[in-house]
Design an enzyme around this catalytic site. Sequence first.
Site, PDB file in Angstrom:
ATOM      1  N   LYS A  99       2.221  -2.950   0.545  1.00  0.00           N
ATOM      2  CA  LYS A  99       3.354  -2.062   0.804  1.00  0.00           C
ATOM      3  C   LYS A  99       3.373  -0.840  -0.111  1.00  0.00           C
ATOM      4  O   LYS A  99       3.675   0.284   0.342  1.00  0.00           O
ATOM      5  CB  LYS A  99       4.658  -2.843   0.720  1.00  0.00           C
ATOM      6  CG  LYS A  99       4.773  -3.894   1.813  1.00  0.00           C
ATOM      7  CD  LYS A  99       6.055  -4.694   1.727  1.00  0.00           C
ATOM      8  CE  LYS A  99       6.084  -5.746   2.831  1.00  0.00           C
ATOM      9  NZ  LYS A  99       7.330  -6.535   2.825  1.00  0.00           N
ATOM     10  N   GLY A 153       6.442  -4.387  -3.390  1.00  0.00           N
ATOM     11  CA  GLY A 153       6.879  -3.623  -2.227  1.00  0.00           C
ATOM     12  C   GLY A 153       8.194  -4.101  -1.645  1.00  0.00           C
ATOM     13  O   GLY A 153       9.126  -3.316  -1.442  1.00  0.00           O
TER      14      GLY A 153
END
Length: 276
Positions: free
Chosen positions: A88, A152
């Site tokens: 992410k 993330g």
Amino acid sequence: MEPSRVQGTGADTGAAARITGTTRLYAVLGDPVAQVRAPALLNPVFARLGEDAVLVPVEVPADGLADAVRALTAVRNLDGLLVTVPHKAACRDLAESVTPAAALSGSVNALRRLPGGGWEGANFDGEGFVRGLRAAGREPRGTTVCLAGAGGAGSAIAVALLRAGARVTVWDADAARAARLADRLAPHFPDRVTAARGHRDADLAVNATPAGLRAEDPLPFDPAALRPGTLVADIIMKPRETALLRAARAAGCAIQYGEPMLAEQIALYQEFFRLG
């Protein structure tokens, strides 16, 4: 949309996808991908909306991510990417532009094509998590939250909880990463975010780390140190009941499973990818 169908276990998948020469493609990038629930939730949505589209899992190692995204950019009938652990933060750096929430979190979990080429990134993990809390009757405003994980998903959840009016203490196995996240968010949310390992006084304790994906993983924190009745939430979706949630239940805590965070993102993905 039909919430009772979207928020199911994935067993009710609707009409089987029919792949043709006109089918539009979506991929979810991760390493591993065996645990991902997005295909089981989103492919039935495509079917109900009459979209000739399919979402497939794509396992990509971290050292091959940039090459994989570059190659996927050349696939002209691929309209979007979902992103899961551990990509992410890296995918945020591969996006040409990002939404304000993604810029704050420093991570993305969705990428859509820009008209002129490249990708626009967004992160719906945090908003999905907060919507899941509210759907369960838990309002985060005014609560004290201990958040394990500054990666993330954790960074996006921190942003959304702070926007919702919570106070957040974040910690991570990489203490410097937690400190960087708190320092980045502090100017936007004065006196409501800090980096420290401590959760005894939390109203809500969240696991936003990968700990729990494997049976041998250690607990990300000890629920026995929490006050009875504290809500313990785990964002891991497979297994549904992680070792953390079992330990939290035994310690007298309330629990929240991981799947509501994803189920509550379905409408957000539908808008972001302009479906229906």
